[in-house]
Scaffold this active site. Structure first.
Site, PDB file in Angstrom:
ATOM      1  N   THR A  12      45.725 -39.009  17.138  1.00  0.00           N
ATOM      2  CA  THR A  12      45.270 -40.130  16.326  1.00  0.00           C
ATOM      3  C   THR A  12      44.005 -39.793  15.555  1.00  0.00           C
ATOM      4  O   THR A  12      43.825 -40.223  14.423  1.00  0.00           O
ATOM      5  CB  THR A  12      45.032 -41.366  17.226  1.00  0.00           C
ATOM      6  OG1 THR A  12      46.277 -41.706  17.836  1.00  0.00           O
ATOM      7  CG2 THR A  12      44.513 -42.548  16.436  1.00  0.00           C
ATOM      8  N   SER A  49      52.098 -35.868  22.649  1.00  0.00           N
ATOM      9  CA  SER A  49      53.363 -35.876  23.389  1.00  0.00           C
ATOM     10  C   SER A  49      54.264 -34.709  22.979  1.00  0.00           C
ATOM     11  O   SER A  49      55.236 -34.407  23.675  1.00  0.00           O
ATOM     12  CB  SER A  49      54.093 -37.204  23.176  1.00  0.00           C
ATOM     13  OG  SER A  49      54.348 -37.396  21.793  1.00  0.00           O
TER      14      SER A  49
END
Length: 180
Positions: A12, A49
């Site tokens: 992010t 991920s």
């Protein structure tokens, strides 16, 4: 300030709006106002991920080389697997010669209240502070310093998501100064 090397992996903190594009390591450091004397390793550009075991093994090897050379380390990545990366680094990377801090952001750089700049600044301060040597790998977000072995992500959106249930933080960063 001691020498610090920053490894950027994506997440992010490096997101460009709502799309999947990621800023490069130099763009992340420039956008977040990192000091110019920081050495940068633009290691990966992936959501956390998507990091594979091979990526983390390669990261641990490079972190070990960097610490052995006497440089503090900041690893910047997405928060979805930040606690797992930090724990693995804690198992594989000694910190007696220099601190290792792992950080990220909960809010993209284009959103109000983006936490990336403050988290990166706090992690840089921790990685540069000789008093943070030998504490194991540290998770640094929201001005809190947590031992990787206890750090947990406790909320999916809160900027104060990382906590150490049953142990508490090792310290905090107050006006740019780590306090253990």
């Amino acid at each position: 300030m001691s020498r610090v090397t920053v490894f950027t992996l994506g997440g992010t903190i490096s997101a460009r709006g709502g799309d999947a594009a990621r800023m490069t390591g130099p763009e992340v450091l420039a956008a977040l106002g990192a000091p110019e004397d920081v050495e940068l390793r633009d290691f990966r550009r992936l959501p956390s991920s998507s990091l594979a075991p091979e990526d983390l093994a390669a990261l641990a090897a490079e972190v070990n080389e960097t610490v052995a050379a006497g440089s503090g380390v900041v690893v910047v990545q997405g928060t979805d697997t930040l606690e797992e990366t930090a724990f693995l680094l804690d198992l594989l990377c000694p910190t007696e010669r220099a601190p290792v801090a792992v950080t990220g952001a909960m809010r993209r750089p284009d959103l109000p209240g983006a936490d990336g700049p403050a988290n990166l600044a706090a992690a840089l301060a921790v990685a540069a502070d000789p008093a943070c040597r030998g504490l194991g790998v540290l998770v640094v977000l929201a001005d809190e310093i947590h031992a990787a072995r206890h750090a947990r992500k406790t909320h999916t959106t809160s900027v104060a998501t990382f906590a150490s249930p049953g142990a508490g933080p090792l310290g905090s960063v107050v006006e740019g100064t780590p306090r253990i």
